[in-house]
Structures are given as structure tokens and as C-alpha cells.
Design a protein around this motif. Structure first.
Motif, PDB file in Angstrom:
ATOM      1  N   MET A 126       0.822  -1.215   0.000  1.00  0.00           N
ATOM      2  CA  MET A 126       0.000   0.000   0.000  1.00  0.00           C
ATOM      3  C   MET A 126       0.855   1.263   0.000  1.00  0.00           C
ATOM      4  SD  MET A 126      -3.370  -0.475  -0.001  1.00  0.00           S
ATOM      5  CE  MET A 126      -3.974   1.078   0.635  1.00  0.00           C
ATOM      6  N   ASP A 127       1.968   1.229   0.703  1.00  0.00           N
ATOM      7  CA  ASP A 127       2.780   2.433   0.837  1.00  0.00           C
ATOM      8  C   ASP A 127       3.900   2.552  -0.195  1.00  0.00           C
ATOM      9  OD1 ASP A 127       1.478   3.926   2.740  1.00  0.00           O
ATOM     10  OD2 ASP A 127       2.452   2.945   4.426  1.00  0.00           O
ATOM     11  N   HIS A 132      -0.842  10.406  -1.367  1.00  0.00           N
ATOM     12  CA  HIS A 132      -1.856   9.373  -1.169  1.00  0.00           C
ATOM     13  C   HIS A 132      -2.808   9.410  -2.350  1.00  0.00           C
ATOM     14  CE1 HIS A 132      -0.378  10.142   2.940  1.00  0.00           C
ATOM     15  NE2 HIS A 132      -0.445   8.829   3.010  1.00  0.00           N
ATOM     16  N   HIS A 138      -4.539   4.670  -2.424  1.00  0.00           N
ATOM     17  CA  HIS A 138      -5.201   4.936  -1.150  1.00  0.00           C
ATOM     18  C   HIS A 138      -6.677   5.278  -1.339  1.00  0.00           C
ATOM     19  CE1 HIS A 138      -1.179   4.689   0.338  1.00  0.00           C
ATOM     20  NE2 HIS A 138      -1.609   4.832   1.579  1.00  0.00           N
ATOM     21  N   ALA A 184      -7.208   0.108  -3.432  1.00  0.00           N
ATOM     22  CA  ALA A 184      -6.942  -0.847  -2.356  1.00  0.00           C
ATOM     23  C   ALA A 184      -7.454  -2.238  -2.710  1.00  0.00           C
ATOM     24  CB  ALA A 184      -7.573  -0.358  -1.055  1.00  0.00           C
ATOM     25  N   HIS A 216      -6.048   0.086   6.004  1.00  0.00           N
ATOM     26  CA  HIS A 216      -5.016   1.075   5.674  1.00  0.00           C
ATOM     27  C   HIS A 216      -5.666   2.365   5.169  1.00  0.00           C
ATOM     28  CE1 HIS A 216      -0.659   1.720   4.622  1.00  0.00           C
ATOM     29  NE2 HIS A 216      -1.235   2.753   4.008  1.00  0.00           N
ATOM     30  N   VAL A 217      -6.621   2.229   4.256  1.00  0.00           N
ATOM     31  CA  VAL A 217      -7.323   3.403   3.719  1.00  0.00           C
ATOM     32  C   VAL A 217      -8.089   4.110   4.840  1.00  0.00           C
ATOM     33  CG1 VAL A 217      -9.143   4.200   2.153  1.00  0.00           C
ATOM     34  CG2 VAL A 217      -7.475   2.519   1.365  1.00  0.00           C
ATOM     35  N   ASP A 236      -5.540   5.899   7.267  1.00  0.00           N
ATOM     36  CA  ASP A 236      -4.912   7.055   6.616  1.00  0.00           C
ATOM     37  C   ASP A 236      -5.929   8.158   6.325  1.00  0.00           C
ATOM     38  OD1 ASP A 236      -2.466   5.830   6.770  1.00  0.00           O
ATOM     39  OD2 ASP A 236      -2.061   5.849   4.617  1.00  0.00           O
ATOM     40  N   MET A 292      -6.182  12.547   1.103  1.00  0.00           N
ATOM     41  CA  MET A 292      -6.906  11.290   0.860  1.00  0.00           C
ATOM     42  C   MET A 292      -8.265  11.557   0.212  1.00  0.00           C
ATOM     43  SD  MET A 292      -5.287   8.475   2.019  1.00  0.00           S
ATOM     44  CE  MET A 292      -6.640   7.378   2.276  1.00  0.00           C
TER      45      MET A 292
END
Length: 174
Positions: free
Chosen positions: A34-35, A50, A54, A59, A107-108, A111, A118
Motif C-alpha cells: 500500500m505504501d 496518497h 489509497h 486498495a 489502511h485506507v 490514513d 486522501m
């Protein structure tokens, strides 16, 4: 929370609750995948920090990739660990998929609470309704506390299951 272990806190709690129906290794691998996009944006100083990865759409695509590659990686690691400790040597496909989707979606969510850039529902909406719902300090505390609780629960459940299996083995021997 780019490149921090905070995402693993909720993962530990989920592992404690789901036990063998969840792979913490696939979950962790998903956090790394993801990162990658933010890492590239930081290194090249181009693109959104992002961006598409993201979003829930991004995702979802990452979850599929992370499930396939993470399952292979986890199976490779578990096969080597099996000689040292008594662990399984395979991650089932459905477990890899569940773990990767939980990993990418949490994660989404996490964040979204702290990053202004985002847009989790892109391309449907530019809105980020979770931004600032709690303070960053509260978010970090939640992640750390869920990790501690998850670790304690995991080892407590594991000890209980080991005791139960031992008692069952003794009963079947008699």
C-alpha cells in the motif's frame, strides 16, 4: 501513517480474534505494498502522496496482488520456520484474500483519518468524511493499544488451545 508500524496494531487484534482464519504476514505485506506509491512520490517528488492506491478501488486491486504474492511469500517463510517451530506451512487462498482485503481497507480507513490528500471514494467522490474524526494522537493510541491487546489475546488464546489439545490428547490415550 506512511512507513510506520502503527497499521500492524489493528492487524494483531484481528489476528487474535480470527486466529487461523487470518494471516498476519499477508496483512503486513499488504501494508508495505500500500505504501509503495507514497514512497515513490516522496523519492521522486512527483505525484500525490496518497493517490489512487489509497482509494477503495485502488486498495481492492492491491489486495488481490498482495494476496497472491503475500501467500507465496508467507508459504515460503512458514516452510522454513516449520523446521524450527511447529507452525503450518501453507496459507489457504481464502485466508490470504481475507487478510489482504482487511489490510488494504483498514489502511485506507486509518490514513483517511489523518491525511488531507486522501480521497478514499475516488472516482465517485472527492470527499473524505473521516478526516479529523479523532486526533492523530488518539489514532496512534488506538493503533498501539489494539496491538497490545491483540498480542495479549493471541497468546492467551494460544495457551488455552494448547492446554485444551493436550488434555484431549491425554483423554484419547487412556
Amino acid at each position: 501513517m506512511p512507513f510506520t508500524p502503527f497499521h500492524m496494531g489493528p492487524g494483531l487484534l484481528i489476528k487474535a480474534l480470527l486466529q487461523g482464519s487470518f494471516s498476519l504476514m499477508v496483512f503486513g505485506w499488504t501494508q508495505i505494498v500500500m505504501d509503495l506509491q507514497p514512497l515513490i512520490a516522496i523519492l521522486t517528488r512527483q505525484g500525490k502522496l496518497h493517490g489512487f492506491t489509497h482509494t477503495y478501488l485502488g486498495a481492492s486491486l492491491i489486495a488481490i496482488f498482495a494476496a497472491v504474492t503475500g501467500r507465496m511469500l508467507a508459504t515460503w517463510v512458514l516452510t522454513r520456520l516449520q523446521t524450527a517451530v511447529n507452525v503450518g506451512k501453507d496459507v489457504r487462498w481464502w485466508v490470504a484474500l481475507v487478510s489482504a482485503f482487511i489490510g488494504s481497507f483498514t489502511h485506507v480507513i486509518l490514513d483517511s483519518v489523518m491525511h488531507r490528500d486522501m480521497q478514499p471514494f475516488f472516482p465517485l467522490s472527492p470527499a473524505n468524511d473521516l478526516l479529523g474524526i479523532v486526533s492523530i494522537e488518539t489514532l496512534h493510541r488506538f493503533c498501539l493499544l489494539s496491538g497490545v491487546i491483540g498480542a495479549v489475546l493471541f497468546f492467551a488464546v494460544d495457551a488455552l488451545l494448547t492446554r485444551y489439545r493436550s488434555a484431549s490428547d491425554e483423554d484419547s490415550d487412556s
